[in-house]
Design a protein around this motif. Structure first.
Motif, PDB file in Angstrom:
ATOM      1  N   VAL A  75       0.843  -1.202   0.000  1.00 30.89           N
ATOM      2  CA  VAL A  75       0.000   0.000   0.000  1.00 30.89           C
ATOM      3  C   VAL A  75       0.877   1.250   0.000  1.00 30.89           C
ATOM      4  O   VAL A  75       0.660   2.193  -0.784  1.00 30.89           O
ATOM      5  CB  VAL A  75      -0.939  -0.012   1.226  1.00 30.89           C
ATOM      6  N   THR A  76       1.877   1.242   0.856  1.00 31.49           N
ATOM      7  CA  THR A  76       2.745   2.421   0.976  1.00 31.49           C
ATOM      8  C   THR A  76       3.484   2.677  -0.338  1.00 31.49           C
ATOM      9  O   THR A  76       3.571   3.824  -0.796  1.00 31.49           O
ATOM     10  CB  THR A  76       3.741   2.226   2.135  1.00 31.49           C
ATOM     11  N   GLU A  77       3.985   1.605  -0.946  1.00 30.16           N
ATOM     12  CA  GLU A  77       4.747   1.795  -2.188  1.00 30.16           C
ATOM     13  C   GLU A  77       3.856   2.360  -3.298  1.00 30.16           C
ATOM     14  O   GLU A  77       4.264   3.253  -4.048  1.00 30.16           O
ATOM     15  CB  GLU A  77       5.388   0.477  -2.625  1.00 30.16           C
ATOM     16  N   VAL A  78       2.636   1.846  -3.382  1.00 30.98           N
ATOM     17  CA  VAL A  78       1.709   2.334  -4.409  1.00 30.98           C
ATOM     18  C   VAL A  78       1.371   3.812  -4.173  1.00 30.98           C
ATOM     19  O   VAL A  78       1.297   4.610  -5.121  1.00 30.98           O
ATOM     20  CB  VAL A  78       0.444   1.449  -4.432  1.00 30.98           C
ATOM     21  N   LEU A  79       1.213   4.197  -2.908  1.00 33.76           N
ATOM     22  CA  LEU A  79       0.930   5.604  -2.603  1.00 33.76           C
ATOM     23  C   LEU A  79       2.140   6.481  -2.900  1.00 33.76           C
ATOM     24  O   LEU A  79       2.012   7.586  -3.442  1.00 33.76           O
ATOM     25  CB  LEU A  79       0.506   5.744  -1.136  1.00 33.76           C
ATOM     26  N   GLU A  80       3.324   5.968  -2.566  1.00 38.45           N
ATOM     27  CA  GLU A  80       4.541   6.746  -2.839  1.00 38.45           C
ATOM     28  C   GLU A  80       4.743   6.941  -4.354  1.00 38.45           C
ATOM     29  O   GLU A  80       5.173   8.010  -4.794  1.00 38.45           O
ATOM     30  CB  GLU A  80       5.760   6.048  -2.219  1.00 38.45           C
ATOM     31  N   ARG A  81       4.427   5.899  -5.124  1.00 41.39           N
ATOM     32  CA  ARG A  81       4.509   6.048  -6.587  1.00 41.39           C
ATOM     33  C   ARG A  81       3.590   7.168  -7.066  1.00 41.39           C
ATOM     34  O   ARG A  81       3.943   7.951  -7.958  1.00 41.39           O
ATOM     35  CB  ARG A  81       4.022   4.762  -7.266  1.00 41.39           C
ATOM     36  N   ALA A  82       2.394   7.229  -6.494  1.00 43.16           N
ATOM     37  CA  ALA A  82       1.424   8.247  -6.922  1.00 43.16           C
ATOM     38  C   ALA A  82       1.907   9.642  -6.559  1.00 43.16           C
ATOM     39  O   ALA A  82       1.712  10.600  -7.318  1.00 43.16           O
ATOM     40  CB  ALA A  82       0.058   7.964  -6.303  1.00 43.16           C
ATOM     41  N   VAL A  83       2.562   9.756  -5.389  1.00 37.14           N
ATOM     42  CA  VAL A  83       3.133  11.046  -5.008  1.00 37.14           C
ATOM     43  C   VAL A  83       4.248  11.414  -5.987  1.00 37.14           C
ATOM     44  O   VAL A  83       4.320  12.554  -6.469  1.00 37.14           O
ATOM     45  CB  VAL A  83       3.663  11.003  -3.554  1.00 37.14           C
ATOM     46  N   ALA A  84       5.089  10.432  -6.309  1.00 34.71           N
ATOM     47  CA  ALA A  84       6.213  10.692  -7.225  1.00 34.71           C
ATOM     48  C   ALA A  84       5.711  11.104  -8.611  1.00 34.71           C
ATOM     49  O   ALA A  84       6.326  11.947  -9.274  1.00 34.71           O
ATOM     50  CB  ALA A  84       7.099   9.451  -7.320  1.00 34.71           C
ATOM     51  N   ARG A  85       4.601  10.525  -9.047  1.00 33.28           N
ATOM     52  CA  ARG A  85       4.019  10.882 -10.345  1.00 33.28           C
ATOM     53  C   ARG A  85       3.331  12.241 -10.335  1.00 33.28           C
ATOM     54  O   ARG A  85       2.938  12.743 -11.390  1.00 33.28           O
ATOM     55  CB  ARG A  85       2.926   9.861 -10.713  1.00 33.28           C
ATOM     56  N   GLY A  86       3.067  12.769  -9.140  1.00 34.44           N
ATOM     57  CA  GLY A  86       2.298  13.999  -9.029  1.00 34.44           C
ATOM     58  C   GLY A  86       0.799  13.764  -8.988  1.00 34.44           C
ATOM     59  O   GLY A  86       0.014  14.707  -9.037  1.00 34.44           O
ATOM     60  N   GLU A  87       0.387  12.492  -8.862  1.00 36.22           N
ATOM     61  CA  GLU A  87      -1.061  12.213  -8.783  1.00 36.22           C
ATOM     62  C   GLU A  87      -1.625  12.592  -7.415  1.00 36.22           C
ATOM     63  O   GLU A  87      -2.815  12.877  -7.291  1.00 36.22           O
ATOM     64  CB  GLU A  87      -1.323  10.725  -9.028  1.00 36.22           C
ATOM     65  N   LEU A  88      -0.788  12.493  -6.395  1.00 35.51           N
ATOM     66  CA  LEU A  88      -1.198  12.886  -5.047  1.00 35.51           C
ATOM     67  C   LEU A  88      -0.247  13.968  -4.556  1.00 35.51           C
ATOM     68  O   LEU A  88       0.966  13.887  -4.773  1.00 35.51           O
ATOM     69  CB  LEU A  88      -1.132  11.699  -4.075  1.00 35.51           C
ATOM     70  N   PRO A  89      -0.784  14.981  -3.858  1.00 34.46           N
ATOM     71  CA  PRO A  89       0.077  16.071  -3.386  1.00 34.46           C
ATOM     72  C   PRO A  89       0.972  15.644  -2.221  1.00 34.46           C
ATOM     73  O   PRO A  89       2.037  16.219  -2.007  1.00 34.46           O
ATOM     74  CB  PRO A  89      -0.927  17.144  -2.945  1.00 34.46           C
TER      75      PRO A  89
END
Lengths: 196, 196
Positions: free
Chosen positions: B131-145
């Protein structure tokens, strides 16, 4: 004749057995509770217990269910606050029994078809009725354009609270805040598309 | 010296015991499985089992955990599809063991502090890392602030699927569609405010 699980006859003996079972459960824990100890505490014979409950597990189930308030929360006037009331009730239902009792009963439910039927007929149905009524109120108010699938909404409300307490072993002290966050999230999803 | 639960030494005996335990579990069910039957099936002595696992329950836990693929799903390029991959993996993990095994193991986890520690160290941590890795990927992509609380997101993803299968006793055939609905809902909530 044995009783429908979780719906004991309204009598002093039923009450005495249920109360004694909850006390012994709190003191001894699920694994060490015996029907003898419950009978002694209730001041009844074992036969009186086995006339009502086919197994020790069914007796515990009835005692725990009997103690829960599964009524639909009063109409608060908005879906958001109705959902918050439901998540608080779900949390109270799951957090009320002594440690370990909810997971042990769930295992029993999956091991005993009679308990599975009773579980579906009591806990699941009562909660489902609450969820459905709250959603119907929102439709009647015009907050939702149509009734979302109650099973889906039920799983979204119940599951995360169960997971917080029993799967992820997170801090129970933070469960009320989590339940509120959950209610807001589900309310948002429902408001977005009228269905989760 | 007993083994860390769920992380058996990489050896043929470990494999043979785990495989035998899963076979006996599928044939006999959780309640009727005996260490004798597993030892006979694995072609080892009971002592070989008890050197690795302090109890029957710990042996079953290790066998079931050993069989699960809890690796983080490959990067699909978007939070929405990454979340769908996680919910499918969670569903597979919960639906793979024979009927009744997951609830029985959960009860054991709550009855045995060594199993609770192993459960937290294996299943919970592996899923949390996904879960954490998937969320971190989204942050890195700019999908999540910013990174949402992983415990909250984990409970939102795991809980409803567990509830669908084991609490509400809903149709398992509809679980994959429910898991996809859930992933979309959680993705929407995260996209809305960067945190559930």
């Amino acid at each position: 004749m044995s009783q429908p699980l979780g719906r004991p006859r309204d009598s002093r003996v039923d009450e005495a057995i249920a109360t004694a079972a909850r006390q012994v459960l709190a003191e001894q824990g699920y694994a060490r509770l015996t029907v003898d100890a419950v009978a002694a505490r209730a001041g009844v014979g074992k036969a009186a217990i086995y006339r009502r409950h086919a197994t020790k597990q069914q007796m515990i189930f009835a005692a725990v269910m009997h103690d829960l308030d599964l009524a639909t929360p009063p109409d608060t006037g908005s879906l958001a606050t109705d959902l918050a009331a439901i998540t608080r009730d779900i949390l109270a239902a799951l957090a009320t029994p002594p440690p370990g009792v909810v997971p042990a009963l769930l295992a029993d439910v999956h091991a005993d078809p009679a308990m599975a039927a009773a579980f579906a007929r009591t806990f699941v149905r009562a909660e489902r009725d609450c969820v459905t009524e709250v959603l119907e109120r929102a439709v009647a108010r015009g907050e939702l354009p149509r009734l979302p699938d109650p099973a889906t909404v039920h799983a979204l409300l119940l599951g995360p609270i169960f997971a917080w307490l029993f799967l992820l072993l997170e801090d129970p002290g933070k469960a009320p805040a989590f339940a509120d966050t959950l209610a807001r999230g589900v309310g948002h999803l429902l408001g977005r598309d009228g269905g989760a």
